[in-house]
Design a protein around this motif. Structure first.
Motif, PDB file in Angstrom:
ATOM      1  N   LEU A 241     -15.364  11.369  44.991  1.00  0.00           N
ATOM      2  CA  LEU A 241     -14.529  10.810  46.041  1.00  0.00           C
ATOM      3  C   LEU A 241     -14.617   9.290  46.104  1.00  0.00           C
ATOM      4  N   ILE A 242     -14.995   8.681  45.011  1.00  0.00           N
ATOM      5  CA  ILE A 242     -15.219   7.236  45.039  1.00  0.00           C
ATOM      6  C   ILE A 242     -13.934   6.505  45.410  1.00  0.00           C
ATOM      7  N   GLY A 243     -14.060   5.539  46.287  1.00  0.00           N
ATOM      8  CA  GLY A 243     -12.898   4.780  46.734  1.00  0.00           C
ATOM      9  C   GLY A 243     -12.920   3.383  46.171  1.00  0.00           C
ATOM     10  N   SER A 244     -12.400   2.454  46.942  1.00  0.00           N
ATOM     11  CA  SER A 244     -12.321   1.085  46.456  1.00  0.00           C
ATOM     12  C   SER A 244     -12.626   0.099  47.570  1.00  0.00           C
ATOM     13  N   LEU A 245     -13.170  -1.040  47.174  1.00  0.00           N
ATOM     14  CA  LEU A 245     -13.355  -2.187  48.057  1.00  0.00           C
ATOM     15  C   LEU A 245     -12.610  -3.349  47.422  1.00  0.00           C
ATOM     16  N   VAL A 246     -11.612  -3.851  48.118  1.00  0.00           N
ATOM     17  CA  VAL A 246     -10.817  -4.968  47.626  1.00  0.00           C
ATOM     18  C   VAL A 246     -11.001  -6.148  48.575  1.00  0.00           C
ATOM     19  N   ILE A 247     -11.406  -7.299  48.022  1.00  0.00           N
ATOM     20  CA  ILE A 247     -11.610  -8.508  48.821  1.00  0.00           C
ATOM     21  C   ILE A 247     -10.649  -9.570  48.320  1.00  0.00           C
ATOM     22  N   ASP A 248      -9.743  -9.970  49.189  1.00  0.00           N
ATOM     23  CA  ASP A 248      -8.731 -10.967  48.834  1.00  0.00           C
ATOM     24  C   ASP A 248      -8.683 -12.000  49.961  1.00  0.00           C
TER      25      ASP A 248
END
Length: 461
Positions: A241-248
Motif C-alpha cells: 500500500l505504499i503511497g507517495s510524498l511530494v514536496i513542491d
C-alpha cells in the motif's frame, strides 16, 4: 512553623497593597505567567481587587487534569471572560473530556474574538472530532496546532491569509483534498510540521506551498512491543500500500525528513540549504537526483544527514553527484553492508569538508566487506578537514576504513573518535593513536576531549 512578627505582617500587607495598586494591565501581565487558566481563576479569592483580573486575560489555557467537570469549568470561564480579544487559546483534553466539552462552541468563541494562536490536543477515546468551518476561514489566525483525535475536514470556501505556522500531529484527514485545500488556502505559510500515523486515512501526501520555508515531516514509531511476525506482516502490508510524498515548495530553505516510508519526490526547491534525511525507506534514483539537484549552498554550512536502511539502492545510483555537499553525518544501518554505499557517497561528494560516522545501532552488526576503491575520493585528497567516528568498535573492517581515511586525507585538521566501552578500551585507544596519518597537523581527540563537540553534533541531528 515560624509565626510572623507584627512588623513582618505589616510589611507583607504593605507589599500586598502595592501590588493591588498596580494598574489592570500590569496585573494581567503578572497572571500571564500562571501556567493554566484554572490557576489564574484561583487568584480571584486573593482580594476584591483580584476578583476580576483574570477575566481580562487575552490568553486562556485549559488542560484536563482528570476532573469530571472540565467541560462546565471551560463553559463558565468563557461566560465570565471579559477581554475584548482572545489572542491565544491552548486546550489539552483527556480521555473522558468528550462527554461534556463542546469543542465546536469553544473554537467558534475564539475565532469570533480574533484568535491568533490556537493549539488543540484531543487525547480522548472518542472518534476524531470535526472542527467548525469557521476555523478554516479565520483571518487572524497565525499559529495553528492540531493534535491527535481531530478530523481535518476542509471544504470550500477556505481562507487563512495570516497563517504562518501550522502543526499537524497524528490527526486524521477526511481525504487528500482536505489536506490540499488546507495548505493551498494559506498563502503566507512559512513553517509546517507534520507527524503522521498509519491510520490517518491518507496514501498520498502532497505539500505544495509557494511560501513555505521550513518543513519537518515524520511518521510515528511502531509499537515497540509488537512481535517479529506482526512486524513482518506490517512491512509486507506497507509495501503493498505504499503511497507517495511530494514536496513542491520553491522557497523552502530547511528540510527535515524522518522515517519516510512512501515514495518521496522533491521538486522545485532551488533555495534549499539545510537538509536532514533520517531513514528514508525507499530511496530511489529519482529521489536522490532531486535532492542532489536542489541543494543550494549559501554562506552557512550545509548539513545533510543520511540514514537509509536500503543502502543497496543508494549504491546503484553511482552517477549522482553531490557537488554542493559540505557536511555529511552518516548513520548506517549495521544490519546491512554499509561500506560500499559510504564510499559511493565520498566518491560523489568532491567538496565534502566534514564527515561523521555514527555506528550505534540496536541491530546485531553485520561485518561489512571492505573493498578499497581504485581511486582516492577527491574530497579526501583536497577538502576533508573534520572526521569523526562515534561508537567505534575496532573491528577489522572498521580498522581498515579508519586507516584508509587517515592515510588519504591530506587536509585533516581534527579527528574525533568515540570508542565503544569495553575492558580493552585503553588498548584500542593506543591502537588508534598508532595509526599513520598523512596530515601531520591534525589533532586526534578521544571521548573526554570531544564530549562537548559530540553533544553538539547529536543535538544538531
Amino acid at each position: 512553623m515560624r509565626h510572623l512578627t507584627l512588623p513582618e505582617t505589616e510589611a507583607c500587607q504593605r507589599m500586598e497593597n502595592r501590588i493591588c495598586d498596580l494598574p489592570d494591565d500590569l496585573l494581567v501581565r503578572i497572571l500571564l505567567f500562571v501556567p493554566t487558566t484554572k490557576e489564574a481563576v484561583a487568584t480571584a479569592v486573593l482580594s476584591k481587587r483580584w476578583r476580576h483580573v483574570w477575566t481580562m486575560l487575552h490568553e486562556l489555557v485549559f488542560k484536563d487534569e482528570g476532573s469530571e467537570s472540565v467541560g462546565s469549568f471551560i463553559e463558565k470561564s468563557l461566560q465570565l471572560h471579559k477581554a475584548p480579544k482572545l489572542l491565544r487559546l491552548i486546550v489539552e483534553l483527556g480521555p473522558r473530556s468528550h462527554v461534556d466539552v463542546d469543542v465546536m462552541k469553544l473554537i467558534e468563541n475564539a475565532v469570533n474574538r480574533g484568535v491568533e494562536l490556537l493549539d488543540f490536543m484531543l487525547l480522548w477515546n472518542a472518534d476524531p472530532t470535526r472542527f467548525p468551518k469557521s476555523l478554516y476561514t479565520c483571518d487572524t489566525l497565525v499559529f495553528l496546532t492540531l493534535s491527535n483525535k481531530i478530523l481535518v475536514d476542509v471544504s470550500s470556501p477556505v481562507r487563512l491569509p495570516s497563517l504562518l505556522y501550522l502543526r499537524l500531529f497524528y490527526v486524521v484527514y477526511k481525504d487528500e483534498d482536505s489536506l490540499v485545500r488546507l495548505l493551498s488556502s494559506s498563502p503566507a505559510l512559512e513553517n509546517l510540521a507534520v507527524e503522521r500515523h498509519k491510520d490517518d486515512n491518507l496514501t498520498n501526501f502532497t505539500i505544495k506551498v509557494s511560501s513555505l520555508k521550513t518543513l519537518y515531516y515524520t511518521w510515528a514509531d511502531e509499537d515497540e512491543d509488537e512481535d517479529e511476525d506482526e512486524e513482518q506482516e506490517q512491512e509486507e502490508d506497507d509495501d503493498d500500500l505504499i503511497g507517495s510524498l511530494v514536496i513542491d515548495s520553491p522557497a523552502l530553505t530547511k528540510l527535515d525528513l524522518m522515517d519516510v516510508w512512501e515514495d518521496c519526490l522533491i521538486e522545485n526547491m532551488a533555495c534549499l540549504n539545510d537538509a536532514s534525511i533520517h531513514s528514508v525507506h525507499n530511496p530511489d534514483d529519482k529521489f536522490l537526483r532531486s535532492l542532489s539537484c536542489y541543494i543550494y549552498l549559501t554562506q552557512s554550512m550545509l548539513m545533510l544527514c543520511f540514514f537509509f536502511p536500503s543502502y543497496q539502492q543508494v549504491a546503484c545510483c553511482n552517477d549522482i553527484k553531490f557537488s554542493r555537499l559540505i557536511e555529511l553525518y552518516f548513520w548506517p544501518d549495521t544490519s546491512v553492508d554499509w561500506l560500499e554505499p559510504l564510499m559511493f557517497l565520498l566518491q560523489n561528494s568532491p567538496n565534502l569538508k566534514t564527515l561523521v560516522i555514527n555506528t550505534v545501532s540496536t541491530f546485531l552488526p553485520l561485518p561489512p566487506s571492505w573493498n578499497q576503491p581504485n581511486s582516492v575520493p577527491g574530497c579526501l585528497s583536497s577538502h576533508l578537514e573534520i572526521f569523526g567516528w562515534r561508537y567505534y568498535d575496532g573491528r577489522e573492517d572498521e580498522k581498515q576504513l579508519l586507516t584508509y581515511i587517515l592515510t588519504n586525507s591530506k587536509c585533516l585538521k581534527t579527528v574525533e573518535i568515540s570508542l565503544m566501552e569495553d575492558p580493552n578500551l585503553e588498548e584500542r585507544q593506543k591502537e588508534v593513536e598508532s595509526m599513520p596519518r598523512i596530515s601531520t597537523s591534525c589533532r586526534l581527540l578521544f571521548p573526554t576531549e570531544m564530549e562537548c563537540r559530540s553533544n553538539e553534533t547529536v543535538t544538531s541531528l
